[in-house]
Scaffold this motif. Structure first.
Motif, PDB file in Angstrom:
ATOM      1  N   LEU A  13       3.241  -2.193 -23.426  1.00 12.76           N
ATOM      2  CA  LEU A  13       2.947  -3.210 -22.412  1.00 12.76           C
ATOM      3  C   LEU A  13       4.206  -3.957 -21.988  1.00 12.76           C
ATOM      4  CD1 LEU A  13      -0.360  -4.470 -24.011  1.00 12.76           C
ATOM      5  CD2 LEU A  13      -0.169  -3.493 -21.715  1.00 12.76           C
ATOM      6  N   GLU A  14       5.039  -4.309 -22.944  1.00 15.57           N
ATOM      7  CA  GLU A  14       6.267  -5.034 -22.613  1.00 15.57           C
ATOM      8  C   GLU A  14       7.191  -4.182 -21.743  1.00 15.57           C
ATOM      9  OE1 GLU A  14       7.533  -6.097 -26.505  1.00 15.57           O
ATOM     10  OE2 GLU A  14       6.231  -7.886 -26.601  1.00 15.57           O
ATOM     11  N   ALA A  15       7.217  -2.865 -22.024  1.00 14.15           N
ATOM     12  CA  ALA A  15       8.036  -1.970 -21.208  1.00 14.15           C
ATOM     13  C   ALA A  15       7.531  -1.890 -19.772  1.00 14.15           C
ATOM     14  CB  ALA A  15       8.059  -0.570 -21.830  1.00 14.15           C
ATOM     15  N   GLU A  16       6.251  -2.232 -19.567  1.00 15.34           N
ATOM     16  CA  GLU A  16       5.671  -2.248 -18.218  1.00 15.34           C
ATOM     17  C   GLU A  16       5.729  -3.636 -17.597  1.00 15.34           C
ATOM     18  OE1 GLU A  16       4.628   0.307 -16.415  1.00 15.34           O
ATOM     19  OE2 GLU A  16       5.174   1.705 -18.017  1.00 15.34           O
ATOM     20  N   GLY A  17       6.408  -4.562 -18.253  1.00 13.13           N
ATOM     21  CA  GLY A  17       6.600  -5.885 -17.683  1.00 13.13           C
ATOM     22  C   GLY A  17       5.546  -6.914 -18.035  1.00 13.13           C
ATOM     23  N   PHE A  18       4.677  -6.600 -18.989  1.00 13.53           N
ATOM     24  CA  PHE A  18       3.650  -7.554 -19.395  1.00 13.53           C
ATOM     25  C   PHE A  18       4.232  -8.604 -20.344  1.00 13.53           C
ATOM     26  CE2 PHE A  18       1.037  -4.067 -18.014  1.00 13.53           C
ATOM     27  CZ  PHE A  18      -0.187  -4.610 -17.669  1.00 13.53           C
ATOM     28  N   GLU A  19       3.696  -9.794 -20.232  1.00 13.71           N
ATOM     29  CA  GLU A  19       3.907 -10.832 -21.235  1.00 13.71           C
ATOM     30  C   GLU A  19       2.782 -10.676 -22.245  1.00 13.71           C
ATOM     31  OE1 GLU A  19       3.120 -15.547 -21.163  1.00 13.71           O
ATOM     32  OE2 GLU A  19       4.598 -14.851 -19.692  1.00 13.71           O
ATOM     33  N   VAL A  20       3.110 -10.399 -23.514  1.00 14.53           N
ATOM     34  CA  VAL A  20       2.110 -10.008 -24.509  1.00 14.53           C
ATOM     35  C   VAL A  20       1.944 -11.088 -25.580  1.00 14.53           C
ATOM     36  CG1 VAL A  20       1.438  -8.281 -26.223  1.00 14.53           C
ATOM     37  CG2 VAL A  20       2.668  -7.572 -24.148  1.00 14.53           C
ATOM     38  N   GLU A  21       0.701 -11.437 -25.841  1.00 14.15           N
ATOM     39  CA  GLU A  21       0.364 -12.302 -26.969  1.00 14.15           C
ATOM     40  C   GLU A  21      -0.471 -11.505 -27.952  1.00 14.15           C
ATOM     41  OE1 GLU A  21      -2.392 -16.204 -28.087  1.00 14.15           O
ATOM     42  OE2 GLU A  21      -1.868 -15.812 -25.990  1.00 14.15           O
ATOM     43  N   ILE A  22      -0.149 -11.613 -29.241  1.00 13.73           N
ATOM     44  CA  ILE A  22      -0.923 -10.943 -30.286  1.00 13.73           C
ATOM     45  C   ILE A  22      -1.624 -12.006 -31.126  1.00 13.73           C
ATOM     46  CG2 ILE A  22      -0.859  -9.461 -32.317  1.00 13.73           C
ATOM     47  CD1 ILE A  22       1.574  -8.077 -31.153  1.00 13.73           C
ATOM     48  N   SER A  23      -2.926 -11.851 -31.297  1.00 11.84           N
ATOM     49  CA  SER A  23      -3.721 -12.791 -32.074  1.00 11.84           C
ATOM     50  C   SER A  23      -4.402 -12.074 -33.230  1.00 11.84           C
ATOM     51  CB  SER A  23      -4.780 -13.457 -31.188  1.00 11.84           C
ATOM     52  OG  SER A  23      -5.691 -14.208 -31.972  1.00 11.84           O
ATOM     53  N   ASP A  24      -4.559 -12.786 -34.341  1.00 13.12           N
ATOM     54  CA  ASP A  24      -5.234 -12.233 -35.515  1.00 13.12           C
ATOM     55  C   ASP A  24      -6.616 -12.843 -35.717  1.00 13.12           C
ATOM     56  OD1 ASP A  24      -3.045 -10.525 -36.584  1.00 13.12           O
ATOM     57  OD2 ASP A  24      -2.000 -12.437 -36.752  1.00 13.12           O
ATOM     58  N   THR A  25      -7.144 -13.494 -34.698  1.00 15.47           N
ATOM     59  CA  THR A  25      -8.458 -14.113 -34.830  1.00 15.47           C
ATOM     60  C   THR A  25      -9.315 -13.889 -33.591  1.00 15.47           C
ATOM     61  OG1 THR A  25      -9.645 -16.219 -35.065  1.00 15.47           O
ATOM     62  CG2 THR A  25      -7.444 -16.315 -34.069  1.00 15.47           C
ATOM     63  N   LEU A  26     -10.602 -13.638 -33.812  1.00 17.98           N
ATOM     64  CA  LEU A  26     -11.540 -13.490 -32.701  1.00 17.98           C
ATOM     65  C   LEU A  26     -11.783 -14.811 -31.986  1.00 17.98           C
ATOM     66  CD1 LEU A  26     -14.204 -11.111 -34.323  1.00 17.98           C
ATOM     67  CD2 LEU A  26     -12.455 -10.497 -32.644  1.00 17.98           C
ATOM     68  N   ASP A  27     -11.393 -15.898 -32.611  1.00 17.05           N
ATOM     69  CA  ASP A  27     -11.535 -17.192 -31.939  1.00 17.05           C
ATOM     70  C   ASP A  27     -10.665 -17.278 -30.682  1.00 17.05           C
ATOM     71  OD1 ASP A  27     -13.471 -18.191 -33.619  1.00 17.05           O
ATOM     72  OD2 ASP A  27     -12.069 -19.295 -34.897  1.00 17.05           O
ATOM     73  N   SER A  28      -9.707 -16.376 -30.556  1.00 20.00           N
ATOM     74  CA  SER A  28      -8.908 -16.320 -29.319  1.00 20.00           C
ATOM     75  C   SER A  28      -9.765 -16.001 -28.112  1.00 20.00           C
ATOM     76  CB  SER A  28      -7.811 -15.267 -29.447  1.00 20.00           C
ATOM     77  OG  SER A  28      -6.904 -15.603 -30.461  1.00 20.00           O
ATOM     78  N   PHE A  29     -10.925 -15.414 -28.357  1.00 21.50           N
ATOM     79  CA  PHE A  29     -11.844 -15.082 -27.264  1.00 21.50           C
ATOM     80  C   PHE A  29     -12.646 -16.288 -26.778  1.00 21.50           C
ATOM     81  CE2 PHE A  29     -12.292 -10.406 -28.838  1.00 21.50           C
ATOM     82  CZ  PHE A  29     -11.171 -10.046 -28.114  1.00 21.50           C
TER      83      PHE A  29
END
Length: 219
Positions: free
Chosen positions: A28-44
């Motif tokens: 994704l980063e190689a395609e220009g995306f700003e990426v966030e990684i979360s370890d919790t379903l509460d992010s939804f």
């Protein structure tokens, strides 16, 4: 402005969610995306934040999702946010949630031969999709997923289960989707059943399918 992708990883560790998330984040980063990684379903739970995304990438096998976590995802995708994922991380995520299965388009039910099966992933030329353009059939050695699928999916690649031991073989040779797309409201859904372990994406075709799927699904 960069497109934004949220990767939510967790669930059963056997599917290597951390390693898979790192591979996907790199794509994704190689395609220009700003990426966030979360370890919790509460992010939804943050509906406003989800609505500001271009893409949601679930990497969460099994477990349970609460209604508070689920509804914002359903609404965001229906509003145009893409969702894309692989293997059990998207389509064996929450066995208690038929709404999740309705949105994502399938549910894993079996891998009759377990891990280490040699099989072929066959492209579906009649789909005329740019997602598979130039990609030829390829071999993998992994779990071969047997899916129950939504009748409206657009199948881009398949695999064939031979007649073998097991009650499913009473139905003869069975062809099952591996890669497909569908719509959920204004949102695009992409799924690839490969991905039991992260090293499946050492196969160029498997990795390229995910890259194209992410780009296609993102708004």
């Amino acid at each position: 402005m960069a497109k934004k992708a949220l990767i939510v990883r967790g669930g059963w560790d056997g599917h290597e969610p951390v390693q898979v998330s790192e591979i996907f984040a790199g794509l994704l980063e190689a395609e220009g995306f700003e990426v966030e990684i979360s370890d919790t379903l509460d992010s939804f739970k943050d509906e406003e934040k989800l609505l500001g995304l271009s893409l949601i990438v679930p990497i969460w096998t099994m477990g349970e999702i609460s209604n508070e976590q689920l509804q914002p995802v359903l609404k965001a995708v229906a509003a145009g946010v893409g969702i894309a994922g692989c293997h059990g991380g998207m389509c064996d995520s929450f066995r208690n949630s038929v709404e999740w299965q309705f949105m994502t388009g399938s549910q894993w039910v079996a891998h009759p031969f377990n891990d280490g099966v040699d099989y072929v992933v066959n492209m579906v030329p009649s789909s005329s999709s740019p997602l598979i353009e130039g990609i030829k059939d390829f071999k993998v050695k992994s779990e071969q997923y047997y899916l129950h699928v939504d009748p409206c999916i657009n199948v881009l690649a398949t695999t064939t289960f031979p007649v073998s031991e097991g009650p499913h073989s009473a139905n003869g040779v069975i062809t099952v989707p591996v890669v497909y797309t569908k719509k959920w409201g204004e949102g695009r859904v992409f799924y690839n059943s490969l991905g039991h372990h992260a090293d499946i994406f050492d196969i160029p075709e498997a990795k390229e399918l995910m890259r194209r799927g992410f780009v296609w699904a993102a708004r």
